[in-house]
Design an enzyme around this catalytic site. Structure first.
Site, PDB file in Angstrom:
ATOM      1  N   ASP A 175       3.076  -4.578  -4.533  1.00  0.00           N
ATOM      2  CA  ASP A 175       4.393  -5.080  -4.148  1.00  0.00           C
ATOM      3  C   ASP A 175       4.503  -5.212  -2.634  1.00  0.00           C
ATOM      4  O   ASP A 175       5.026  -6.209  -2.112  1.00  0.00           O
ATOM      5  CB  ASP A 175       5.476  -4.119  -4.644  1.00  0.00           C
ATOM      6  CG  ASP A 175       5.690  -4.187  -6.143  1.00  0.00           C
ATOM      7  OD1 ASP A 175       5.710  -5.296  -6.690  1.00  0.00           O
ATOM      8  OD2 ASP A 175       5.837  -3.124  -6.765  1.00  0.00           O
ATOM      9  N   SER A 176       4.034  -4.191  -1.928  1.00  0.00           N
ATOM     10  CA  SER A 176       4.169  -4.194  -0.470  1.00  0.00           C
ATOM     11  C   SER A 176       3.325  -5.295   0.169  1.00  0.00           C
ATOM     12  O   SER A 176       3.756  -5.925   1.141  1.00  0.00           O
ATOM     13  CB  SER A 176       3.772  -2.828   0.098  1.00  0.00           C
ATOM     14  OG  SER A 176       4.637  -1.821  -0.384  1.00  0.00           O
TER      15      SER A 176
END
Length: 404
Positions: A175-176
């Site tokens: 996600d990051s």
């Protein structure tokens, strides 16, 4: 005199409408907010972003992830499933530079908020779309979380011990990474708009963001049919570069795989002959071929010293080394303190919270953490009243109908 941009950050004056939840899209907006952008986070009435109840719960029922990921954002509630909510959203878009969303592909279109409609109210708008598989292709409509992107992008396969199932990294790295690439794309799109006056769509897929970090793994397979495997704490054939024990039970990471650096380590060990010409350890290939025996030999030496003494020797000798830090180590470390890598921020619930500071550091336009994650809908009056000019009566009616 310091300008507003210098005071607030390099993205001061840029307005971002964040319509998404959990981590991938919201973290992209967090990164922009850290650099001074005005981020208006749109959340569902009554529930808000699930991140509000993720992370470690404190004793009083509040959670400790939201203050970090929600920092520097204004929270408004808005039901995008209703036509009135969609019309309000378009009014917000008309005031903005960037829209960030991370719904499943096709969701904005289902809500009559596709890019063409956004452009009708704001031809300069930049739409940043973060999703598991991207906006096109046969998998685009599938639900996709960061963990699936990590698996599909190749990271999970090579993470962990060789005799066990693939492991996760301990954080939501997929996600990051998608968020960071989305932020890069948004900034590139802003530059393009500065030149041409035109907005565009930024399409950041989680699996592609992970794939972008996979070094030469695809090329190695393409040319030599070589597949990297899980190797645990080491990188095969790169030695010495591992975690080594000390007499007081600590673990110190030493990275001395470059020839010149290994020469310095050998000298510190009192065995300069290890790196001398003709030694089996003299070059990168020889050390890599004998990785385990070299690690064992170094471990015998490091085990004679306590961690503080060993690190002092290594640092003075020019050998890269360090402890494996936990949060408590970071908070007390003088280098973290000198660079303000971790700062204390006022918080309405907790009083003061320590969290990681803005990255990267900008010499002329440093970003800042202006506030932590706000309460749900805390800025409804400020945004709908002050920015859009809706009266108190209008806002009350929207609230009664469940629109905001």
């Amino acid at each position: 005199m310091e300008s507003a941009v210098q005071a607030m950050g390099s993205l001061s004056g840029v307005r971002v409408i964040e319509a998404g939840q959990l981590l991938a899209g919201p973290f992209a907006a967090t990164l922009m907010g850290d650099q001074g952008a005005d981020v208006i986070k749109v959340e569902s009435p009554g529930t808000g972003d699930p991140m509000r109840t993720w992370g470690r719960e404190s004793v009083d029922g509040a959670y400790l992830w939201w203050p970090v990921v929600g920092r520097n954002k204004r929270s408004v509630t808005l039901n995008l499933r209703e036509q009135e909510g969609q019309e309000l959203f378009l009014q917000l878009v008309a005031t903005a530079d960037i829209v960030v969303e991370n719904f499943r592909a096709g969701t904005l279109e289902k809500w009559n908020l596709d890019y063409e409609r956004l452009r009708e109210v704001n031809p300069r708008i930049i739409l940043v779309r973060v999703s598991g598989y991207g906006q096109t292709g046969p998998y685009s409509r599938r639900a996709g979380y960061g963990s699936i992107g990590e698996a599909m992008g190749g990271l999970r396969y090579i993470t962990g011990e060789p005799d066990r199932q693939p492991s996760r990294t301990g954080i939501s790295i997929g996600d990051s990474l998608a968020a960071m690439h989305a932020c890069i794309g948004a900034l590139a799109a802003l530059r393009h708009r500065d030149v041409t006056g035109e907005g565009q769509v930024v399409d950041s897929a989680i699996y592609e963001a992970v794939l972008a970090m996979m070094e030469s793994t695809v090329t190695e397979w393409d040319v030599q049919k070589y597949q990297r495997e899980r190797t645990g704490a080491i990188l095969p054939n790169v030695a010495p570069s591992n975690v080594y024990p000390t007499s007081d039970g600590q673990l110190i990471l030493i990275a001395a795989n470059q020839d010149s650096v290994f020469g310095r380590l050998a000298a510190l060990m009192g065995e300069p002959e290890l790196s001398a010409p003709g030694s089996v350890y003299a070059d990168h290939v020889g050390r890599g071929d004998r990785q385990q025996e070299l690690d064992d030999h170094i471990s015998q030496w490091t085990g004679r010293y306590d961690a503080d003494t060993l690190l002092k020797l290594l640092h003075e000798g020019g050998v890269p080394a360090g402890r494996i830090y936990k949060a408590e180590d970071m908070i007390s470390d003088p280098h973290f303190q000198a660079r303000e890598a971790i700062v204390q921020v006022p918080d309405d619930t907790f009083g003061q919270l320590r969290m990681q500071n803005v990255v990267p550091k900008m010499s002329a336009t440093p970003g800042s953490i202006r506030w932590t994650g706000p309460a749900l809908g805390a800025h409804n009056d400020e945004v709908y009243g002050g920015l859009l000019g809706l009266s108190a009566e209008q806002r009350a009616g929207l609230a009664e109908r469940g629109v905001i």
